[in-house]
Design a protein around this motif. Structure first.
Motif, PDB file in Angstrom:
ATOM      1  N   ARG A 159       0.816  -1.216   0.000  1.00  0.00           N
ATOM      2  CA  ARG A 159       0.000   0.000   0.000  1.00  0.00           C
ATOM      3  C   ARG A 159       0.848   1.264   0.000  1.00  0.00           C
ATOM      4  NH1 ARG A 159      -3.680   2.715   4.592  1.00  0.00           N
ATOM      5  NH2 ARG A 159      -1.627   2.835   5.521  1.00  0.00           N
ATOM      6  N   ALA A 160       1.994   1.238   0.716  1.00  0.00           N
ATOM      7  CA  ALA A 160       2.795   2.456   0.928  1.00  0.00           C
ATOM      8  C   ALA A 160       3.193   3.160  -0.366  1.00  0.00           C
ATOM      9  CB  ALA A 160       4.028   2.125   1.771  1.00  0.00           C
ATOM     10  N   PRO A 161       3.733   2.461  -1.378  1.00  0.00           N
ATOM     11  CA  PRO A 161       4.107   3.181  -2.598  1.00  0.00           C
ATOM     12  C   PRO A 161       2.905   3.757  -3.338  1.00  0.00           C
ATOM     13  CG  PRO A 161       4.423   0.807  -2.867  1.00  0.00           C
ATOM     14  CD  PRO A 161       4.176   1.049  -1.425  1.00  0.00           C
ATOM     15  N   LEU A 162       1.748   3.128  -3.205  1.00  0.00           N
ATOM     16  CA  LEU A 162       0.540   3.668  -3.842  1.00  0.00           C
ATOM     17  C   LEU A 162       0.140   4.987  -3.189  1.00  0.00           C
ATOM     18  CD1 LEU A 162      -1.479   0.339  -4.103  1.00  0.00           C
ATOM     19  CD2 LEU A 162      -0.274   1.500  -5.953  1.00  0.00           C
ATOM     20  N   LEU A 163       0.174   5.016  -1.863  1.00  0.00           N
ATOM     21  CA  LEU A 163      -0.138   6.259  -1.150  1.00  0.00           C
ATOM     22  C   LEU A 163       0.823   7.372  -1.558  1.00  0.00           C
ATOM     23  CD1 LEU A 163      -0.804   4.911   2.467  1.00  0.00           C
ATOM     24  CD2 LEU A 163      -2.492   5.989   0.975  1.00  0.00           C
ATOM     25  N   GLU A 164       2.103   7.029  -1.621  1.00  0.00           N
ATOM     26  CA  GLU A 164       3.109   8.038  -1.954  1.00  0.00           C
ATOM     27  C   GLU A 164       2.888   8.603  -3.360  1.00  0.00           C
ATOM     28  OE1 GLU A 164       7.996   8.428  -2.298  1.00  0.00           O
ATOM     29  OE2 GLU A 164       7.080   6.610  -1.469  1.00  0.00           O
ATOM     30  N   LEU A 165       2.552   7.734  -4.295  1.00  0.00           N
ATOM     31  CA  LEU A 165       2.387   8.181  -5.684  1.00  0.00           C
ATOM     32  C   LEU A 165       1.177   9.099  -5.873  1.00  0.00           C
ATOM     33  CD1 LEU A 165       3.286   4.940  -7.668  1.00  0.00           C
ATOM     34  CD2 LEU A 165       4.580   7.085  -7.602  1.00  0.00           C
ATOM     35  N   VAL A 166       0.155   8.940  -5.040  1.00  0.00           N
ATOM     36  CA  VAL A 166      -1.020   9.814  -5.175  1.00  0.00           C
ATOM     37  C   VAL A 166      -0.997  10.947  -4.140  1.00  0.00           C
ATOM     38  CG1 VAL A 166      -2.472   8.054  -6.220  1.00  0.00           C
ATOM     39  CG2 VAL A 166      -2.439   8.282  -3.725  1.00  0.00           C
ATOM     40  N   GLY A 167       0.108  11.072  -3.405  1.00  0.00           N
ATOM     41  CA  GLY A 167       0.283  12.206  -2.504  1.00  0.00           C
ATOM     42  C   GLY A 167      -0.476  12.103  -1.197  1.00  0.00           C
ATOM     43  N   LEU A 168      -0.712  10.893  -0.727  1.00  0.00           N
ATOM     44  CA  LEU A 168      -1.408  10.704   0.547  1.00  0.00           C
ATOM     45  C   LEU A 168      -0.449  10.124   1.571  1.00  0.00           C
ATOM     46  CD1 LEU A 168      -4.778   9.123  -0.686  1.00  0.00           C
ATOM     47  CD2 LEU A 168      -4.422  11.462   0.131  1.00  0.00           C
ATOM     48  N   THR A 169      -0.642  10.495   2.817  1.00  0.00           N
ATOM     49  CA  THR A 169       0.158   9.923   3.890  1.00  0.00           C
ATOM     50  C   THR A 169      -0.668   9.019   4.796  1.00  0.00           C
ATOM     51  OG1 THR A 169      -0.265  11.886   5.269  1.00  0.00           O
ATOM     52  CG2 THR A 169       1.757  11.870   3.939  1.00  0.00           C
ATOM     53  N   ASP A 170      -1.978   9.230   4.827  1.00  0.00           N
ATOM     54  CA  ASP A 170      -2.847   8.441   5.704  1.00  0.00           C
ATOM     55  C   ASP A 170      -4.226   8.366   5.057  1.00  0.00           C
ATOM     56  OD1 ASP A 170      -3.770   7.046   8.000  1.00  0.00           O
ATOM     57  OD2 ASP A 170      -4.645   8.902   8.755  1.00  0.00           O
ATOM     58  N   ALA A 171      -4.700   7.166   4.786  1.00  0.00           N
ATOM     59  CA  ALA A 171      -6.004   7.024   4.130  1.00  0.00           C
ATOM     60  C   ALA A 171      -6.517   5.612   4.327  1.00  0.00           C
ATOM     61  CB  ALA A 171      -5.885   7.323   2.638  1.00  0.00           C
ATOM     62  N   ASP A 172      -7.841   5.472   4.403  1.00  0.00           N
ATOM     63  CA  ASP A 172      -8.397   4.122   4.405  1.00  0.00           C
ATOM     64  C   ASP A 172      -8.528   3.650   2.963  1.00  0.00           C
ATOM     65  OD1 ASP A 172     -10.778   5.173   3.326  1.00  0.00           O
ATOM     66  OD2 ASP A 172     -11.791   5.237   5.271  1.00  0.00           O
ATOM     67  N   SER A 173      -8.984   2.424   2.783  1.00  0.00           N
ATOM     68  CA  SER A 173      -9.000   1.836   1.434  1.00  0.00           C
ATOM     69  C   SER A 173      -9.922   2.589   0.485  1.00  0.00           C
ATOM     70  CB  SER A 173      -9.419   0.366   1.518  1.00  0.00           C
ATOM     71  OG  SER A 173     -10.690   0.228   2.119  1.00  0.00           O
ATOM     72  N   ASP A 174     -11.023   3.112   0.987  1.00  0.00           N
ATOM     73  CA  ASP A 174     -11.953   3.853   0.127  1.00  0.00           C
ATOM     74  C   ASP A 174     -11.322   5.156  -0.374  1.00  0.00           C
ATOM     75  OD1 ASP A 174     -13.785   1.852   0.577  1.00  0.00           O
ATOM     76  OD2 ASP A 174     -14.914   2.956   2.098  1.00  0.00           O
ATOM     77  N   GLU A 175     -10.606   5.854   0.509  1.00  0.00           N
ATOM     78  CA  GLU A 175      -9.964   7.111   0.127  1.00  0.00           C
ATOM     79  C   GLU A 175      -8.825   6.868  -0.858  1.00  0.00           C
ATOM     80  OE1 GLU A 175     -10.713   9.510   4.340  1.00  0.00           O
ATOM     81  OE2 GLU A 175      -8.980   8.199   4.094  1.00  0.00           O
ATOM     82  N   LEU A 176      -8.050   5.800  -0.635  1.00  0.00           N
ATOM     83  CA  LEU A 176      -6.961   5.471  -1.559  1.00  0.00           C
ATOM     84  C   LEU A 176      -7.525   5.137  -2.935  1.00  0.00           C
ATOM     85  CD1 LEU A 176      -4.063   4.795  -2.350  1.00  0.00           C
ATOM     86  CD2 LEU A 176      -4.391   2.523  -1.322  1.00  0.00           C
ATOM     87  N   GLU A 177      -8.605   4.382  -2.965  1.00  0.00           N
ATOM     88  CA  GLU A 177      -9.195   4.015  -4.249  1.00  0.00           C
ATOM     89  C   GLU A 177      -9.654   5.240  -5.028  1.00  0.00           C
ATOM     90  OE1 GLU A 177     -13.019   1.455  -5.853  1.00  0.00           O
ATOM     91  OE2 GLU A 177     -11.787   0.661  -4.222  1.00  0.00           O
ATOM     92  N   SER A 178     -10.279   6.176  -4.353  1.00  0.00           N
ATOM     93  CA  SER A 178     -10.725   7.398  -5.033  1.00  0.00           C
ATOM     94  C   SER A 178      -9.555   8.149  -5.639  1.00  0.00           C
ATOM     95  CB  SER A 178     -11.479   8.299  -4.037  1.00  0.00           C
ATOM     96  OG  SER A 178     -12.661   7.682  -3.583  1.00  0.00           O
ATOM     97  N   ALA A 179      -8.447   8.213  -4.897  1.00  0.00           N
ATOM     98  CA  ALA A 179      -7.270   8.918  -5.396  1.00  0.00           C
ATOM     99  C   ALA A 179      -6.643   8.193  -6.584  1.00  0.00           C
ATOM    100  CB  ALA A 179      -6.247   9.084  -4.277  1.00  0.00           C
ATOM    101  N   LEU A 180      -6.583   6.870  -6.537  1.00  0.00           N
ATOM    102  CA  LEU A 180      -6.017   6.107  -7.647  1.00  0.00           C
ATOM    103  C   LEU A 180      -6.859   6.262  -8.910  1.00  0.00           C
ATOM    104  CD1 LEU A 180      -5.001   2.788  -5.832  1.00  0.00           C
ATOM    105  CD2 LEU A 180      -3.434   4.459  -6.824  1.00  0.00           C
TER     106      LEU A 180
END
Length: 396
Positions: free
Chosen positions: A276-297
């Motif tokens: 998960r960590a590299p995905l968060l970094e690539l979309v500019g997030l430091t802390d997110a649940d799975s729903d928030e990460l998906e929206s950003a991706l």
């Protein structure tokens, strides 16, 4: 489902009271899983007569485990049958410690998440720190809970190997927990009974009960979280647990023999390549649940993001190939950030899985998303803690 009538003589070795308690459990479980079911449907599902079902529902109403509401008479022909729904009194506190947060939720019967709090941490919490966080949050909610609910217990979903007998966390490698009696520690800190299990296995339980797997007899669930990847297996309609409850560690499937050393000591494990960590970094997030990460991706148009998604899906496909060849499931359900990866490039993973496993094993296998989103582990942990009431409602 057919059960003996409560007003008939009990079978050998049973008393009338034990038969009544069994029938209470059958009715409550049906209501709990359905979220709402008519009394006439309960009569058909149990094989009991109407008067017996009415008496059982009446007792569950008296215990405030269920409530009856009028059905929508506009949608029916003939005399309407009351709808039996889970009552709001009984709740469970569900907890999921991760490397970057501890999530605490209040969950009611029927899989209803009433409240969810994500307490972010700036480091991997020790077992004692996680217990202290939970105790403080629960104390803060205690007045609210006692005003309208009765807490059945605490369900703990841990990203690691949990001994089912006593809730000892044998190993949670990303958290650094080894042989930690977390269930006992949390019970002492809160005053509530505590049961614990592996997070991904509890996610499997939740999906099979309330989510995308509720009508499936054979499926594999894989969950991706901040602490790695785990999973669970439903085979022939039953959970595959293993001798000590450790089955489903798909995150430690070998996918890259030239890979890096994993927390577990092995080389090239799935969760060293799919993270998960590299995905968060690539979309500019430091802390997110799975729903928030998906929206950003999904919102990203970056070629770098898509390349990383494809790379991770390539390794996930290797693990799925092994799982399909070994277990021959109907469906693969992906949850957490694995579901987010799949949402970005479903055709990419579908194409790999369509060709890599043995032809006979892969025929008919579908890939799907877990349906419960960010609440999935909360619902699974709650299901573990609700077991005592569902097994014997007369104790409530």
């Amino acid at each position: 489902m057919s059960v003996a009538e409560g007003n008939q003589p009990a079978g050998r070795g049973n008393s009338t009271d034990s038969l009544r308690r069994h029938n209470l459990a059958v009715v409550l479980e049906l209501v709990h899983h359905a979220g709402g079911i008519s009394r006439s449907q309960l009569t058909r599902a149990t094989g009991l007569n109407r008067s017996t079902v009415a008496a059982l529902v009446g007792e569950l109403v008296e215990r405030r485990l269920v409530l009856e509401v009028d059905s929508d008479v506009r949608a029916q022909v003939g005399r309407p049958s009351p709808i039996v729904k889970p009552g709001p009194l009984a709740v469970v506190i569900a907890i999921n410690p991760e490397i970057d947060a501890v999530t605490i939720a209040v969950v009611g019967l029927g899989g209803e998440v009433i409240k969810r709090i994500r307490y972010a941490t700036d480091h991997e919490p020790t077992a004692r720190e996680a217990v202290n966080i939970c105790a403080a949050v629960i104390d803060g909610m205690r007045a609210e809970l006692e005003a309208g609910h009765r807490v059945v217990g605490v369900g703990l979903a841990v990203p690691g190997l949990v001994r089912s007998l006593d809730g000892v966390v044998r190993l949670a490698p990303h958290l650094g927990w080894v042989d930690e009696p977390v269930a006992a520690m949390l019970a002492a800190a809160t005053g509530y009974p505590v049961v614990a299990g592996n997070d991904a296995r509890l996610g499997t339980l939740a999906e099979s009960t309330f989510g995308a797997g509720r009508d499936l007899s054979d499926f594999i669930y894989l969950n991706g979280g901040a602490s790695g990847i785990g999973g669970g297996v439903i085979a022939g309609g039953s959970t595959l647990a293993g001798a000590a409850g450790y089955a489903g560690e798909f995150g430690h499937t070998l996918v890259n023999s030239a890979g890096v050393v994993c927390h577990c000591g092995g080389v090239g494990c799935l969760e060293t390549e799919v993270r998960r960590a590299p995905l968060l970094e690539l979309v500019g997030l430091t802390d997110a649940d799975s729903d928030e990460l998906e929206s950003a991706l999904l919102a990203s148009s970056s070629a770098v993001v898509l390349t990383e998604v494809h790379r991770q899906l390539d390794f996930l496909a290797v693990a799925l190939r092994n799982a399909i060849n070994t277990l021959n499931p109907q469906t693969i359900l992906l949850g957490g950030f694995l579901g987010s990866l799949y949402a970005v490039a479903p055709a990419h993973l579908n194409a790999l899985v369509a060709h890599q496993p043995l032809r006979a094993s892969r025929e008919g296998v579908t890939i799907g998303r877990a349906a419960l989103g960010a609440n999935l582990l909360m619902i699974g942990a709650a299901e573990l803690a609700f077991a005592s009431v569902l097994t014997d409602p007369a104790t409530f």
